[in-house]
Motif scaffolding. Structure first.
Motif, PDB file in Angstrom:
ATOM      1  N   THR A 170       0.842  -1.193   0.000  1.00 28.10           N
ATOM      2  CA  THR A 170       0.000   0.000   0.000  1.00 28.10           C
ATOM      3  C   THR A 170       0.877   1.242   0.000  1.00 28.10           C
ATOM      4  O   THR A 170       2.101   1.153   0.175  1.00 28.10           O
ATOM      5  N   GLN A 171       0.241   2.391  -0.147  1.00 29.13           N
ATOM      6  CA  GLN A 171       1.005   3.633  -0.136  1.00 29.13           C
ATOM      7  C   GLN A 171       1.728   3.831   1.188  1.00 29.13           C
ATOM      8  O   GLN A 171       2.842   4.342   1.236  1.00 29.13           O
ATOM      9  N   SER A 172       1.065   3.414   2.273  1.00 31.50           N
ATOM     10  CA  SER A 172       1.719   3.605   3.571  1.00 31.50           C
ATOM     11  C   SER A 172       2.961   2.724   3.693  1.00 31.50           C
ATOM     12  O   SER A 172       3.948   3.104   4.327  1.00 31.50           O
ATOM     13  N   VAL A 173       2.913   1.527   3.067  1.00 29.35           N
ATOM     14  CA  VAL A 173       4.107   0.667   3.079  1.00 29.35           C
ATOM     15  C   VAL A 173       5.223   1.341   2.279  1.00 29.35           C
ATOM     16  O   VAL A 173       6.380   1.392   2.715  1.00 29.35           O
ATOM     17  N   VAL A 174       4.868   1.877   1.111  1.00 35.68           N
ATOM     18  CA  VAL A 174       5.874   2.562   0.281  1.00 35.68           C
ATOM     19  C   VAL A 174       6.482   3.716   1.073  1.00 35.68           C
ATOM     20  O   VAL A 174       7.703   3.922   1.095  1.00 35.68           O
ATOM     21  N   GLU A 175       5.619   4.429   1.767  1.00 32.48           N
ATOM     22  CA  GLU A 175       6.077   5.568   2.577  1.00 32.48           C
ATOM     23  C   GLU A 175       7.071   5.119   3.641  1.00 32.48           C
ATOM     24  O   GLU A 175       8.116   5.736   3.849  1.00 32.48           O
ATOM     25  N   SER A 176       6.743   4.000   4.279  1.00 31.10           N
ATOM     26  CA  SER A 176       7.622   3.545   5.364  1.00 31.10           C
ATOM     27  C   SER A 176       8.937   2.981   4.838  1.00 31.10           C
ATOM     28  O   SER A 176       9.967   3.040   5.500  1.00 31.10           O
ATOM     29  N   LEU A 177       8.889   2.428   3.616  1.00 27.05           N
ATOM     30  CA  LEU A 177      10.123   1.846   3.061  1.00 27.05           C
ATOM     31  C   LEU A 177      11.086   2.920   2.548  1.00 27.05           C
ATOM     32  O   LEU A 177      12.289   2.707   2.512  1.00 27.05           O
ATOM     33  N   ALA A 178      10.558   4.052   2.135  1.00 21.53           N
ATOM     34  CA  ALA A 178      11.399   5.084   1.514  1.00 21.53           C
ATOM     35  C   ALA A 178      12.504   5.526   2.475  1.00 21.53           C
ATOM     36  O   ALA A 178      12.247   5.750   3.658  1.00 21.53           O
ATOM     37  N   PRO A 179      13.730   5.636   1.976  1.00 22.33           N
ATOM     38  CA  PRO A 179      14.825   6.038   2.863  1.00 22.33           C
ATOM     39  C   PRO A 179      14.706   7.497   3.308  1.00 22.33           C
ATOM     40  O   PRO A 179      15.165   7.855   4.382  1.00 22.33           O
ATOM     41  N   ASP A 180      14.116   8.342   2.470  1.00 24.03           N
ATOM     42  CA  ASP A 180      13.938   9.740   2.859  1.00 24.03           C
ATOM     43  C   ASP A 180      12.881  10.389   1.963  1.00 24.03           C
ATOM     44  O   ASP A 180      12.426   9.808   0.980  1.00 24.03           O
ATOM     45  N   GLN A 181      12.513  11.605   2.329  1.00 19.36           N
ATOM     46  CA  GLN A 181      11.474  12.317   1.581  1.00 19.36           C
ATOM     47  C   GLN A 181      11.928  12.608   0.149  1.00 19.36           C
ATOM     48  O   GLN A 181      11.131  12.560  -0.792  1.00 19.36           O
ATOM     49  N   ALA A 182      13.229  12.876  -0.010  1.00 23.19           N
ATOM     50  CA  ALA A 182      13.746  13.193  -1.345  1.00 23.19           C
ATOM     51  C   ALA A 182      13.566  12.016  -2.299  1.00 23.19           C
ATOM     52  O   ALA A 182      13.281  12.203  -3.489  1.00 23.19           O
ATOM     53  N   SER A 183      13.707  10.802  -1.776  1.00 22.65           N
ATOM     54  CA  SER A 183      13.536   9.619  -2.633  1.00 22.65           C
ATOM     55  C   SER A 183      12.101   9.511  -3.110  1.00 22.65           C
ATOM     56  O   SER A 183      11.835   9.165  -4.269  1.00 22.65           O
ATOM     57  N   LEU A 184      11.171   9.788  -2.197  1.00 23.99           N
ATOM     58  CA  LEU A 184       9.762   9.744  -2.588  1.00 23.99           C
ATOM     59  C   LEU A 184       9.478  10.775  -3.671  1.00 23.99           C
ATOM     60  O   LEU A 184       8.786  10.505  -4.646  1.00 23.99           O
ATOM     61  N   LYS A 185      10.054  11.940  -3.482  1.00 26.90           N
ATOM     62  CA  LYS A 185       9.830  13.014  -4.452  1.00 26.90           C
ATOM     63  C   LYS A 185      10.424  12.628  -5.817  1.00 26.90           C
ATOM     64  O   LYS A 185       9.814  12.830  -6.861  1.00 26.90           O
ATOM     65  N   ALA A 186      11.639  12.026  -5.762  1.00 28.39           N
ATOM     66  CA  ALA A 186      12.279  11.602  -7.014  1.00 28.39           C
ATOM     67  C   ALA A 186      11.449  10.521  -7.692  1.00 28.39           C
ATOM     68  O   ALA A 186      11.361  10.470  -8.926  1.00 28.39           O
ATOM     69  N   ALA A 187      10.823   9.675  -6.876  1.00 30.94           N
ATOM     70  CA  ALA A 187      10.018   8.588  -7.447  1.00 30.94           C
ATOM     71  C   ALA A 187       8.816   9.130  -8.209  1.00 30.94           C
ATOM     72  O   ALA A 187       8.392   8.559  -9.218  1.00 30.94           O
ATOM     73  N   THR A 188       8.269  10.236  -7.727  1.00 27.17           N
ATOM     74  CA  THR A 188       7.081  10.781  -8.409  1.00 27.17           C
ATOM     75  C   THR A 188       7.386  11.142  -9.856  1.00 27.17           C
ATOM     76  O   THR A 188       6.532  11.030 -10.727  1.00 27.17           O
ATOM     77  N   LYS A 189       8.642  11.537 -10.119  1.00 29.27           N
ATOM     78  CA  LYS A 189       8.995  11.938 -11.484  1.00 29.27           C
ATOM     79  C   LYS A 189       9.082  10.735 -12.422  1.00 29.27           C
ATOM     80  O   LYS A 189       9.135  10.881 -13.634  1.00 29.27           O
ATOM     81  N   LEU A 190       9.151   9.556 -11.839  1.00 35.17           N
ATOM     82  CA  LEU A 190       9.247   8.350 -12.670  1.00 35.17           C
ATOM     83  C   LEU A 190       7.882   7.699 -12.865  1.00 35.17           C
ATOM     84  O   LEU A 190       7.777   6.679 -13.539  1.00 35.17           O
ATOM     85  N   MET A 191       6.866   8.272 -12.245  1.00 43.54           N
ATOM     86  CA  MET A 191       5.560   7.616 -12.296  1.00 43.54           C
ATOM     87  C   MET A 191       4.767   8.020 -13.530  1.00 43.54           C
ATOM     88  O   MET A 191       3.676   8.557 -13.447  1.00 43.54           O
ATOM     89  N   LYS A 192       5.394   7.774 -14.685  1.00 45.58           N
ATOM     90  CA  LYS A 192       4.710   8.028 -15.957  1.00 45.58           C
ATOM     91  C   LYS A 192       4.843   6.760 -16.773  1.00 45.58           C
ATOM     92  O   LYS A 192       5.937   6.172 -16.820  1.00 45.58           O
ATOM     93  N   ALA A 193       3.748   6.388 -17.422  1.00 47.10           N
ATOM     94  CA  ALA A 193       3.769   5.133 -18.187  1.00 47.10           C
ATOM     95  C   ALA A 193       4.897   5.127 -19.211  1.00 47.10           C
ATOM     96  O   ALA A 193       5.528   4.102 -19.469  1.00 47.10           O
ATOM     97  N   GLY A 194       5.164   6.312 -19.803  1.00 48.27           N
ATOM     98  CA  GLY A 194       6.193   6.396 -20.826  1.00 48.27           C
ATOM     99  C   GLY A 194       7.586   6.056 -20.331  1.00 48.27           C
ATOM    100  O   GLY A 194       8.467   5.691 -21.106  1.00 48.27           O
TER     101      GLY A 194
END
Lengths: 484, 463
Positions: B4-28
């Motif tokens: 779930t999203q909360s699991v992803v949140e807890s696994l992330a090493p830091d906030q910057a990683s989560l932010k960087a991940a958002t830029k990759l969340m495109k099907a292309g």
């Protein structure tokens, strides 16, 4: 540029020679280069660098590598009798091969038993591999740099004339077959041709006499034991003589070894006799006992203990920690008569010492060529298995993929494996990981295709992932349909 | 526990990683996203900043993960993005059989570790909603600032050009010194001398030139002694040509790349003039080498199966060696895909990046036919256009591999007209097979075979 490449041999060696001694090349460059070099516009350095640039290009463009020595083109790789594995199974095979830790023969034998060979691009035999399925003989011959005439497949039998046409491993295979059919003919062939071979190969050929060994072989064995140049050949001949009751060992050695063992009785009412190692006090004694265990024949030892060979074979207790039982097993494998082998194996199983059944003992058991014994010993091997099924793989070296689910499901080893799989799925325990990996892999080698399918289902139901790498061998077996 | 999203949140090493991940969340960004519900595995290929895509695997049950990127954050942004997208919409993942590379990972993994277990919050608190809503918009920049930045960039570029020009003059003197000192003496002290002048080039900001010089000892010394003098002359001669060409035209992109540094991936993708080629490509092979500067170079060779104009492409990635990171190539020799490649500007375009890629389930395209041409012509063509180039792809017509003397192997055309020495010993079976067609890389002295079609099947020469 083309003009600049004309006749490079007339000036290139001179230019290179100048640079070898650190001299300038201005006076040795060809006329055709002068204009380009002068175009470098500058001092002497620029001109020299221009020559360097042109020479570097010339070396790469004007010359083609030439082989100084003749090129040796190998014979085309022989086409094998059996077709290659279906393409979709190739990657599974490669992964299994990588996980086999060097022991690829059982897997290849399983594949051959289903009517396939493997792609030469996935696997090729080393020239010295000997226990491979015979279908790979042409590749073995190719890898060893000589063509092969397979006696079985080409219809050419082994005799004095065709002796040198056979590859060593093929020849020994043919000799074993001949010993079963016509023991005296095979012995005569060994005497006429085999004794001319080099010592290492001669020793292997003499070992073939173990098949169908009889008193007719005595003169040859005595001759070899007395006069062969190779110590190894002498030793093998001596062992075979011992199996025929003709052991040659000093009474002192036999007596000394007997003193290292003890015959005692156990039990209150029905006191049974048993033989075990006596306690020893020093390392020197242990060393001496090992030397004697390696040199004294079994019959002679039994005599020194005032027992019959059968009594010693069935009363040995297998409870030592110094490896004496392993030495005794090897002594029996090397020097005991055929009638001792099966009772000794039964004794091993009864005393729960399955680890003492080594590959050599299994070979001797097979050489008895007794289907009843084969079946019984295999059942004993299965029953005594603790989940690794390694003894079963060794025993079924010639006939893998032949054990039914019904046979396997009744064994203790199967129960152990299933319990380990459930435990791992339940609590993520890795404690039994090695057992699961080894056991499942070996099950994949010995099970029939139907059994493999059933086993896969059972272990997935037990909680293993269908893509668990531990199930790879079983999955491969289940997918490997017999070739039609 | 489901992903779930909360699991992803807890696994992330830091906030910057989560932010960087958002830029990759495109099907292309993800040519491949697949799953297997039975084994609770999802996997995908993400086109990251490297030339090669990254392969990412996640176990949705125990939340174990693996990515082939060189990041030292665990999980990396690619793993987080794959998890996050799955938590958002698992239906976007097509069901598929577990591929071999995922099975290989399963075979190597040790099982869930404490850090991978769900529910354990690591480090500072992170907020997945904040990352998703992060405003990337930057402060508007006024024209004055832009002009100031452009002027500063131009000044830096001019300084670099001057510095490199001075260094190239120094390099020419150095080459002259080596000739005057005698080539045998140069060979005796090859490594140290090359290392010293390469360090000087690094100081002068000619990083690419320095790296090329640093590689000379390895390239020369791997040859037999009798060929080293010729190889040294060719290496130094090509250096001279490269320097002269750059001095004549320092703004040339190919020369700039060979002397100083490459265009960034983003610059290349946004370039209007860059060569773009859409076609079906096959991976011919992958070569991973550790360079003297501590970087690992990964070269992936592609063959264009449809067009002869741009038959080959080279994807080049670099990452730091060591640190216990074992890289696995995203591509395996023999893989095929439809893609749009963007080539770096060059006289003979070869170096490229993947702009878009679509995975093919099956392709029946045969290898492009090769006539009975002289394979060396391929290399000569490259030299004619870029005489400083060190190697070039080569395509061989039908031939056999042969042995000459002790441990030397050659390719020989079936008509016996052409022979080419090989860089390494081929697999045993290849010596008994007929190579109906083969591809390799010729470095002027030896051929590194990549893959071949043979009478016993397709053969990869990758390790």
């Amino acid at each position: 540029m083309t003009d600049l490449l004309q006749d490079p041999e007339s000036f290139l060696p001179k230019i290179k020679n100048r640079w070898m001694i650190g001299a300038v090349t201005a006076d040795v460059v060809p006329e055709a280069w002068q204009e380009t070099i002068q175009g470098a516009q500058g001092n002497g350095l620029d001109a020299e660098l221009a020559v360097l640039a042109l020479t570097g290009q010339l070396l790469q463009v004007a010359y083609r590598p030439a082989n100084g020595q003749p090129l040796l083109v190998e014979q085309p790789l022989p086409v094998l009798e059996l077709p290659p594995l279906p393409e979709k199974l190739r990657s599974s095979f490669r992964r299994l091969l990588a996980a086999q830790d060097g022991s690829d023969v059982p897997l290849l034998t399983l594949i051959a038993s289903r009517g396939y060979t493997v792609s030469p691009l996935d696997w090729m035999p080393a020239a010295r591999e000997e226990s491979l399925p015979s279908v790979y003989s042409p590749w073995l011959g190719w890898a060893s740099g000589r063509s092969s005439i397979d006696g079985e497949t080409s219809g050419v039998g082994l005799d004095t004339d065709s002796w040198s046409d056979f590859l060593p491993a093929e020849r020994r295979r043919a000799l074993k077959a001949l010993r079963i059919e016509a023991a005296d003919t095979a012995r005569q062939l060994i005497e006429d041709q085999g004794l001319r071979e080099a010592a290492e190969e001669r020793a292997k050929i003499i070992a073939v006499l173990a098949v169908g060994l009889s008193e007719n072989d005595l003169p040859l064995l005595v001759k070899l034991n007395e006069s062969d140049r190779s110590g190894k050949v002498k030793s093998i001949a001596g062992n075979l003589l011992a199996r025929l009751g003709q052991s040659q060992c000093s009474d002192e050695d036999c007596k000394e070894l007997a003193d290292f063992l003890k015959v005692s009785k156990k039990g209150l009412i029905n006191r049974k006799r048993q033989v075990s190692p006596a306690k020893i006090k020093t390392g020197a004694q242990r060393k001496r006992r090992t030397e004697l265990l390696e040199s004294v024949p079994f019959d002679a030892l039994a005599g020194a203990l005032k027992q019959t060979p059968m009594e010693l074979a069935t009363e040995w207790v297998f409870n030592d920690k110094d490896g004496v039982s392993d030495y005794l097993t090897q002594m029996i494998v090397n020097t005991a008569a055929d009638e001792i082998i099966w009772p000794f194996a039964q004794n091993i199983v009864q005393r729960d010492a399955i680890d003492s059944i080594n590959d050599d003992l299994l070979k001797r058991l097979k050489q008895l060529h007794n289907p009843q014994i084969n079946s019984e010993i295999f059942q004993l091997v299965l029953d005594a298995d603790n989940g690794y099924f390694d003894s079963a793989v060794r025993y079924l070296a010639d006939a893998p993929g032949s054990v039914t689910f019904e046979q396997l499901s009744k064994t203790n080893g199967y129960s152990c494996l299933l319990a380990a799989a459930k435990k791992q799925a339940k609590d993520d325990s890795r404690a039994d990981e090695h057992l699961l990996q080894e056991g499942l892999s070996n099950l994949g080698l010995i099970a029939t295709q139907e059994a493999a399918k059933e086993l896969l289902e059972q272990f997935i139901n037990a909680g293993m992932m269908s893509v668990d790498p531990g199930l790879a061998c079983l999955r491969f077996n289940a997918d490997l349909k017999p070739c039609e | 526990m489901p992903l779930t999203q909360s699991v992803v949140e807890s696994l992330a090493p830091d906030q910057a990683s989560l932010k960087a991940a958002t830029k990759l969340m495109k099907a292309g960004k993800w040519p491949l996203r697949q799953s297997d519900s039975v084994s609770e595995l999802i996997w995908g290929e993400c086109q990251g900043s490297g030339s090669n895509p990254y392969r990412v695997i996640v176990h949705t049950g125990d939340h174990g993960y693996k990515c082939t990127c060189p990041s030292r954050k665990f999980p990396c942004k690619h793993s987080l993005a794959l998890m996050w997208m799955y938590a958002d919409d698992s239906s976007a993942y097509t069901a598929a059989p577990v591929p071999d590379w995922v099975t290989d990972w399963l075979g190597r993994r040790r099982g869930p570790s404490g850090s991978a277990a769900a529910g354990k919050t690591q480090g500072k608190p992170k907020n997945i909603k904040a990352a998703a809503n992060a405003d990337d918009a930057k402060e508007p920049v006024d024209e004055k600032t832009l002009a100031r930045r452009a002027a500063a960039a131009e000044k830096r570029a001019a300084n670099t050009r001057k510095s490199v020009r001075d260094a190239t003059e120094e390099l020419k003197l150095w080459i002259g010194d080596q000739l005057r000192g005698g080539l045998p003496q140069f060979l005796d002290d090859l490594t140290d001398r090359c290392r010293r002048i390469a360090a000087r080039m690094v100081d002068a900001k000619a990083a690419a030139l320095a790296s090329r010089i640093d590689g000379i000892p390895a390239r020369v010394m791997e040859l037999p002694a009798e060929e080293r003098i010729d190889a040294t002359i060719a290496e130094l001669g090509k250096l001279v040509l490269l320097i002269q060409a750059w001095q004549a035209n320092p703004d040339d992109p190919e020369l700039h790349r060979s002397m100083i540094s490459s265009q960034t991936r983003d610059d290349l993708l946004s370039s209007q003039t860059a060569l773009r080629v859409k076609s079906t490509f096959e991976v011919l092979g992958d070569r991973i080498t550790t360079r003297r500067d501590g970087l690992v170079s990964q070269a992936t060779w592609l063959c264009n199966l449809q067009q002869s104009d741009h038959r080959f492409a080279l994807l080049l990635d670099f990452y730091p060696a060591g640190g216990g990171v074992k890289r696995n190539s995203a591509f395996t020799a023999g893989d095929r895909f439809d893609a749009e490649l963007v080539y770096y500007d060059a006289r003979q375009p070869l170096l490229a990046i993947i702009a878009e890629r679509e995975i093919l389930d099956a392709s029946v395209l045969p290898w492009p036919a090769v006539g009975g041409h002289d394979p060396y012509d391929d290399y000569v063509n490259y030299l004619n256009k870029s005489p400083w180039c060190l190697s070039a792809p080569m395509q061989m017509p039908e031939g056999r591999l042969c042995k000459a003397g002790n441990r030397r192997y050659w390719w020989q055309s079936s008509d016996g007209k052409h022979v080419i020495p090989l860089s390494t010993k081929p697999p045993l079976a290849a010596l008994g097979a007929t190579l109906t067609q083969a591809y390799g890389v010729w470095n002027g002295w030896r051929l590194d075979l990549l893959s071949a079609q043979t009478d016993v099947g397709w053969l990869s020469f990758d390790d």
